[in-house]
Design an enzyme around this catalytic site. Structure first.
Site: not given
Length: 582
Positions: A66, A242
């Site tokens: 991430d 997302e």
């Protein structure tokens, strides 16, 4: 009366002395680790040696997922998720996008990170880092699934000097990103559930935007707006939109998001608007990055690509950092989700990751003007195949060594001859801070060797190596005591069931009596999915214990969750791995 007081005081001091002596005895029984050596041996790097002007992809091997990135002048800063690892949010610095130095962690204090009672895959999700030139301040915004936090932001003027305590933000959802417009205004975007009663299918999510009050560090109540409902093509029921980021280029606003879930269908998509509040229109040729269209038999396979962030590079060309995986020969994901980088072509209206829609290669050309690849040298983070040796002879540990659910400083101390781990009465299967010093597995093929001096005094004491995917999926390879014998054992733990109904099945795979009159060397090594544990008490040839065992329980796609496998130097006074006395 005074005589009685004197007697009581004398008894009290004697009691204190006994307790102190017992504590010192227990402390002196802590295992002493004098060395640890990690060596990566992946075939892809042997087959693809670097030529001049090249560097390896991924940038960060092992569980560094991430990624988010920002730039101030010539300085780049990048952060990644850390879940229940402590300290949290590793932060890296670079001048050229090739050579990176870990400068610490954003969340390195208990006041910032409260993950002491949560599973390993909870805690910190998807941090974003952005520099605001209008107040010369860096912001890191993230979701902390623990400690009653939720979505938080921390700030600093200088990432080298530490960060503020968290400010709790008043919105739900996950994956917040922050955007600073060139008019001084600020906005927050994030993933959220649809409005109540409007969820159409499992995995249906939305992207929301809020105006952000910079003076009070809070979203402005009532300013929230849904700017993406479902994803690029709502008629196809897209899942898990997302990880949103907003960018501004040539007067237009771009919203980039992950779509498809952080697995086989993962991708990156892009939208455009005349306003940060939308409406956002998807590009006609999404996705702009994915590896989902290719078979599993391709060589040097990279998969799950997505969850990206963009930055302008030193050559005035855009680059994108993102997560991906490199599964082993049995499709296990033991190294977890890693940080990759690709150049981005933004010469037209829409950005596209260069070679991000074909099978990815293990090497890239360095940005124009970058002349040196220093990875693994002079303090720069290594990649490719490398050997990392830690002698534990300083007063400061490399940032790659981490704790789980609590600070490493709570259980470790530098001592003459190495590093002591003062054991907690907690074993590796418990959802509590453990007395374990972890190093991420960074290769499919690797060896990890440590030298330990330890003499357990009871069957409750154990020290050695653990290989951990999470609290319910792990191997323990350690020394304990059974009767008058010192025993080295190998235990496999595998979770059964899900959630609150999960149980664990632990089995002793092998054990042996050993002589620990001197230090013992312990080793774990893997070739793909095949793991072996070995030991030596004379510093010569390693003896295998337990044969070849499967790395299946160390894989994300077997154990579940979001982390990669970690190797730990472990000590406990709550050992529950029992070996029958013979």
């Amino acid at each position: 009366m005074k005589k009685n007081q004197a007697i009581i005081l004398s008894l009290f001091l004697a009691f204190v002395s006994i307790i102190d002596g017992y504590a010192q005895k227990k402390k002196s029984n802590s295992p002493l680790f004098s060395e640890a050596v990690y060596e990566g041996k992946d075939q892809v790097y042997i087959d693809n040696p670097l030529k001049e002007g090249e560097f390896y992809n991924p940038l960060l091997q092992g569980c560094y997922p991430d990624p988010a990135i920002t730039r101030k002048g010539d300085d780049y800063f990048m952060v990644v998720s850390s879940f229940a690892m402590f300290p949290g949010v590793p932060i890296f610095h670079s001048k050229d996008l090739v050579n990176w130095t870990q400068i610490g962690h954003v969340l390195d204090r208990k006041s910032q990170l409260k993950v002491h009672d949560t599973g390993i895959s909870m805690g910190i999700y998807a941090p974003d880092i952005k520099y605001n030139p209008y107040n010369d301040t860096f912001y890191m915004i993230t979701t902390q699934f623990a400690g009653g936090f939720g979505n938080i932001v921390v700030k600093t003027k200088d990432p080298f000097q530490g960060w503020s305590d968290p400010i709790k933000l008043k919105f739900d959802g996950i994956d917040p990103g922050i955007f600073f417009d060139d008019n001084g205004k600020a906005y927050v975007v994030h993933n959220d559930a649809p409005n109540e009663g409007e969820e159409r299918y499992t995995g249906h999510r939305v992207i929301k935007v809020w105006e952000y009050d910079l003076e009070n560090d809070q979203v402005i109540a009532g300013s929230d707006k849904i700017i993406v409902d479902g994803g690029v093509d709502p008629d196809k029921n897209p899942i898990w939109i997302e990880a949103p980021h907003i960018y501004k280029k040539d007067g237009a606003y771009y919203l980039m998001c992950a779509e498809g879930g952080t697995g086989d269908n993962h991708s990156e998509v892009i939208f455009k608007s005349d306003s940060p509040m939308g409406p956002f229109i998807p590009a006609p040729s999404n996705p702009i990055l994915t590896q989902r269209y290719f078979g599993n038999n391709r060589s040097n396979r990279v998969d799950w690509a997505g969850h990206a962030d963009l930055v302008l590079g030193p050559d005035d060309k855009y680059y994108g950092v993102f997560l991906g995986i490199r599964p082993n020969d049995k499709n296990r994901v033991n190294t977890g989700r890693e940080t990759f980088i690709l150049p981005v072509d933004w010469s037209g209206e829409w950005p596209v990751f260069e070679n991000g829609l074909i099978p990815m290669e293990p090497k890239l050309k360095m940005p124009e003007g970058v002349t040196e690849n220093k990875t693994g040298q002079d303090g720069f983070f290594p990649n490719g195949n490398f050997v990392y040796t830690e002698k534990f002879d300083g007063k400061k540990l490399d940032y790659r060594w981490i704790g789980l659910r609590g600070p490493r400083e709570d259980f470790m101390e530098f001592s003459k001859g190495g590093l002591k781990i003062n054991p907690f009465a907690v074993n590796i299967k418990e959802v509590k801070p453990t007395s374990t010093l972890f190093y991420r597995q960074q290769h499919k093929n690797f060896s990890f060797t440590t030298k330990m001096d330890f003499k357990p005094q009871s069957e409750k004491e154990l020290a050695g190596i653990v290989c951990v995917q999470n609290e319910a999926f792990n191997y323990v390879f350690g020394v304990t005591k059974v009767g008058n014998d010192f025993i080295l054992l190998l235990e496999r733990t595998e979770g059964k069931g899900m959630g609150r109904n999960r149980s664990v099945d632990s089995k002793i795979l092998a054990s042996t009596k050993i002589d620990i009159s001197g230090p013992i060397e312990l080793q774990v090594k893997a070739t793909g999915d095949d793991y072996e544990f070995g030991y030596t008490v004379d510093g010569k040839d390693f003896k295998n214990l337990g044969g070849t065992v499967s790395g299946d329980i160390l894989s994300t796609n077997v154990a579940g969750g979001f982390t990669g496998a970690m190797i730990g130097l472990y000590a406990t006074t709550a050992n529950d791995a029992s070996v029958e006395q013979k």
